[in-house]
Motif scaffolding. Structure first.
Motif, PDB file in Angstrom:
ATOM      1  N   GLY A  37       7.862  -4.883 -17.471  1.00 42.94           N
ATOM      2  CA  GLY A  37       7.812  -5.218 -16.050  1.00 42.94           C
ATOM      3  C   GLY A  37       9.031  -4.709 -15.301  1.00 42.94           C
ATOM      4  N   GLU A  38       9.544  -5.526 -14.377  1.00 43.56           N
ATOM      5  CA  GLU A  38      10.658  -5.136 -13.523  1.00 43.56           C
ATOM      6  C   GLU A  38      11.945  -4.847 -14.285  1.00 43.56           C
ATOM      7  OE1 GLU A  38      11.323  -7.867 -10.305  1.00 43.56           O
ATOM      8  OE2 GLU A  38       9.196  -7.931  -9.808  1.00 43.56           O
ATOM      9  N   SER A  39      12.084  -5.348 -15.493  1.00 39.77           N
ATOM     10  CA  SER A  39      13.308  -5.085 -16.265  1.00 39.77           C
ATOM     11  C   SER A  39      13.470  -3.596 -16.568  1.00 39.77           C
ATOM     12  CB  SER A  39      13.319  -5.904 -17.563  1.00 39.77           C
ATOM     13  OG  SER A  39      12.358  -5.419 -18.484  1.00 39.77           O
ATOM     14  N   LEU A  40      12.384  -2.821 -16.492  1.00 35.38           N
ATOM     15  CA  LEU A  40      12.473  -1.372 -16.702  1.00 35.38           C
ATOM     16  C   LEU A  40      13.398  -0.706 -15.691  1.00 35.38           C
ATOM     17  CD1 LEU A  40       9.752  -1.875 -18.347  1.00 35.38           C
ATOM     18  CD2 LEU A  40       9.194   0.425 -17.654  1.00 35.38           C
ATOM     19  N   LEU A  41      13.576  -1.329 -14.551  1.00 30.89           N
ATOM     20  CA  LEU A  41      14.444  -0.757 -13.531  1.00 30.89           C
ATOM     21  C   LEU A  41      15.909  -0.721 -13.981  1.00 30.89           C
ATOM     22  CD1 LEU A  41      12.763  -2.404 -10.426  1.00 30.89           C
ATOM     23  CD2 LEU A  41      12.522  -0.040 -11.212  1.00 30.89           C
ATOM     24  N   TYR A  42      16.233  -1.420 -15.052  1.00 29.17           N
ATOM     25  CA  TYR A  42      17.582  -1.424 -15.617  1.00 29.17           C
ATOM     26  C   TYR A  42      17.696  -0.527 -16.847  1.00 29.17           C
ATOM     27  CZ  TYR A  42      19.596  -5.088 -12.740  1.00 29.17           C
ATOM     28  OH  TYR A  42      20.117  -5.801 -11.693  1.00 29.17           O
ATOM     29  N   LEU A  56       9.809   1.112 -23.950  1.00 32.27           N
ATOM     30  CA  LEU A  56       9.234   0.791 -22.652  1.00 32.27           C
ATOM     31  C   LEU A  56       7.721   0.786 -22.791  1.00 32.27           C
ATOM     32  CD1 LEU A  56      11.202   3.393 -20.488  1.00 32.27           C
ATOM     33  CD2 LEU A  56      11.916   1.081 -21.070  1.00 32.27           C
ATOM     34  N   LEU A  57       7.068  -0.145 -22.118  1.00 37.98           N
ATOM     35  CA  LEU A  57       5.619  -0.117 -22.099  1.00 37.98           C
ATOM     36  C   LEU A  57       5.164   1.035 -21.201  1.00 37.98           C
ATOM     37  CD1 LEU A  57       4.648  -3.879 -21.894  1.00 37.98           C
ATOM     38  CD2 LEU A  57       4.606  -2.369 -23.875  1.00 37.98           C
ATOM     39  N   GLU A  58       4.286   1.838 -21.723  1.00 38.96           N
ATOM     40  CA  GLU A  58       3.846   3.061 -21.053  1.00 38.96           C
ATOM     41  C   GLU A  58       3.306   2.790 -19.644  1.00 38.96           C
ATOM     42  OE1 GLU A  58       1.691   6.766 -23.004  1.00 38.96           O
ATOM     43  OE2 GLU A  58       0.375   5.028 -22.827  1.00 38.96           O
ATOM     44  N   ASN A  59       2.466   1.782 -19.504  1.00 41.98           N
ATOM     45  CA  ASN A  59       1.881   1.482 -18.188  1.00 41.98           C
ATOM     46  C   ASN A  59       2.944   1.088 -17.171  1.00 41.98           C
ATOM     47  OD1 ASN A  59      -0.529   2.020 -19.385  1.00 41.98           O
ATOM     48  ND2 ASN A  59      -1.382  -0.024 -19.146  1.00 41.98           N
ATOM     49  N   VAL A  65       9.461   3.917 -13.550  1.00 42.55           N
ATOM     50  CA  VAL A  65      10.574   4.741 -14.013  1.00 42.55           C
ATOM     51  C   VAL A  65      10.217   6.224 -13.915  1.00 42.55           C
ATOM     52  CG1 VAL A  65      12.079   5.274 -15.949  1.00 42.55           C
ATOM     53  CG2 VAL A  65      11.308   2.947 -15.613  1.00 42.55           C
ATOM     54  N   SER A  66      11.053   6.958 -13.209  1.00 46.66           N
ATOM     55  CA  SER A  66      10.890   8.402 -13.146  1.00 46.66           C
ATOM     56  C   SER A  66      12.242   9.013 -12.823  1.00 46.66           C
ATOM     57  CB  SER A  66       9.876   8.772 -12.072  1.00 46.66           C
ATOM     58  OG  SER A  66       9.713  10.151 -12.010  1.00 46.66           O
ATOM     59  N   PRO A  67      12.723   9.954 -13.554  1.00 48.59           N
ATOM     60  CA  PRO A  67      12.167  10.480 -14.795  1.00 48.59           C
ATOM     61  C   PRO A  67      12.441   9.526 -15.956  1.00 48.59           C
ATOM     62  CG  PRO A  67      14.238  11.556 -14.370  1.00 48.59           C
ATOM     63  CD  PRO A  67      13.965  10.634 -13.188  1.00 48.59           C
ATOM     64  N   ASN A  76       2.303   2.483 -26.039  1.00 44.67           N
ATOM     65  CA  ASN A  76       1.064   1.982 -25.446  1.00 44.67           C
ATOM     66  C   ASN A  76       0.859   0.566 -26.005  1.00 44.67           C
ATOM     67  OD1 ASN A  76      -0.301   2.149 -27.979  1.00 44.67           O
ATOM     68  ND2 ASN A  76      -0.876   4.267 -27.562  1.00 44.67           N
ATOM     69  N   TYR A  77      -0.206  -0.110 -25.575  1.00 47.40           N
ATOM     70  CA  TYR A  77      -0.375  -1.507 -25.984  1.00 47.40           C
ATOM     71  C   TYR A  77      -0.620  -1.666 -27.480  1.00 47.40           C
ATOM     72  CZ  TYR A  77      -0.250  -2.964 -21.131  1.00 47.40           C
ATOM     73  OH  TYR A  77       0.155  -3.209 -19.852  1.00 47.40           O
ATOM     74  N   ALA A  78      -1.327  -0.727 -28.092  1.00 46.72           N
ATOM     75  CA  ALA A  78      -1.565  -0.810 -29.539  1.00 46.72           C
ATOM     76  C   ALA A  78      -0.255  -0.627 -30.305  1.00 46.72           C
ATOM     77  CB  ALA A  78      -2.587   0.236 -29.972  1.00 46.72           C
ATOM     78  N   GLN A  79       0.573   0.309 -29.877  1.00 44.20           N
ATOM     79  CA  GLN A  79       1.874   0.522 -30.529  1.00 44.20           C
ATOM     80  C   GLN A  79       2.783  -0.684 -30.327  1.00 44.20           C
ATOM     81  OE1 GLN A  79       2.598   4.114 -28.322  1.00 44.20           O
ATOM     82  NE2 GLN A  79       2.416   5.393 -30.167  1.00 44.20           N
ATOM     83  N   PHE A  80       2.715  -1.295 -29.151  1.00 43.98           N
ATOM     84  CA  PHE A  80       3.501  -2.489 -28.871  1.00 43.98           C
ATOM     85  C   PHE A  80       3.095  -3.627 -29.814  1.00 43.98           C
ATOM     86  CE2 PHE A  80       3.673  -6.513 -26.333  1.00 43.98           C
ATOM     87  CZ  PHE A  80       5.040  -6.692 -26.412  1.00 43.98           C
ATOM     88  N   ALA A  81       1.801  -3.816 -30.002  1.00 41.89           N
ATOM     89  CA  ALA A  81       1.312  -4.859 -30.918  1.00 41.89           C
ATOM     90  C   ALA A  81       1.787  -4.577 -32.341  1.00 41.89           C
ATOM     91  CB  ALA A  81      -0.209  -4.937 -30.867  1.00 41.89           C
TER      92      ALA A  81
END
Length: 94
Positions: A37-42, A56-59, A65-67, A76-81
């Protein structure tokens, strides 16, 4: 299964700096961190840049985040699980 800890950072933007300060005090060198979520901004925070395993979660990353920073790995969600199941301890910090 890893004996290390997986930290799931799920805090909103305003709380993330404080959460990362707490994490810096308890994090061990072999632990892993997932920003959500928003923590990606850090993601460019100095503490996170020195860690060997930041995910980081891909979605979320596509939106926030860019770049994409070189020190972080997209999941992705499967890799996260699969990552969560690879650890005995997962700690959510909000």
């Amino acid at each position: 299964m890893s004996e290390n800890t997986l930290y799931l950072i799920q805090s909103d933007y305003a709380a993330t700096a404080s959460i990362l300060d707490q994490l810096a005090q308890i994090h061990s060198p072999d632990d892993s961190v997932v920003l959500m979520g928003e923590s990606l901004l850090y993601v460019e925070h100095d503490f996170l840049q020195q860690l060997p395993r930041v995910y980081l979660l891909e979605n979320d990353a596509q939106i926030l985040v860019s770049p994409l920073p070189e020190h972080a790995t997209l999941l992705n969600y499967a890799q996260f699980a699969d990552l969560c199941l690879a650890f005995k301890r997962c700690i959510s910090m909000k």
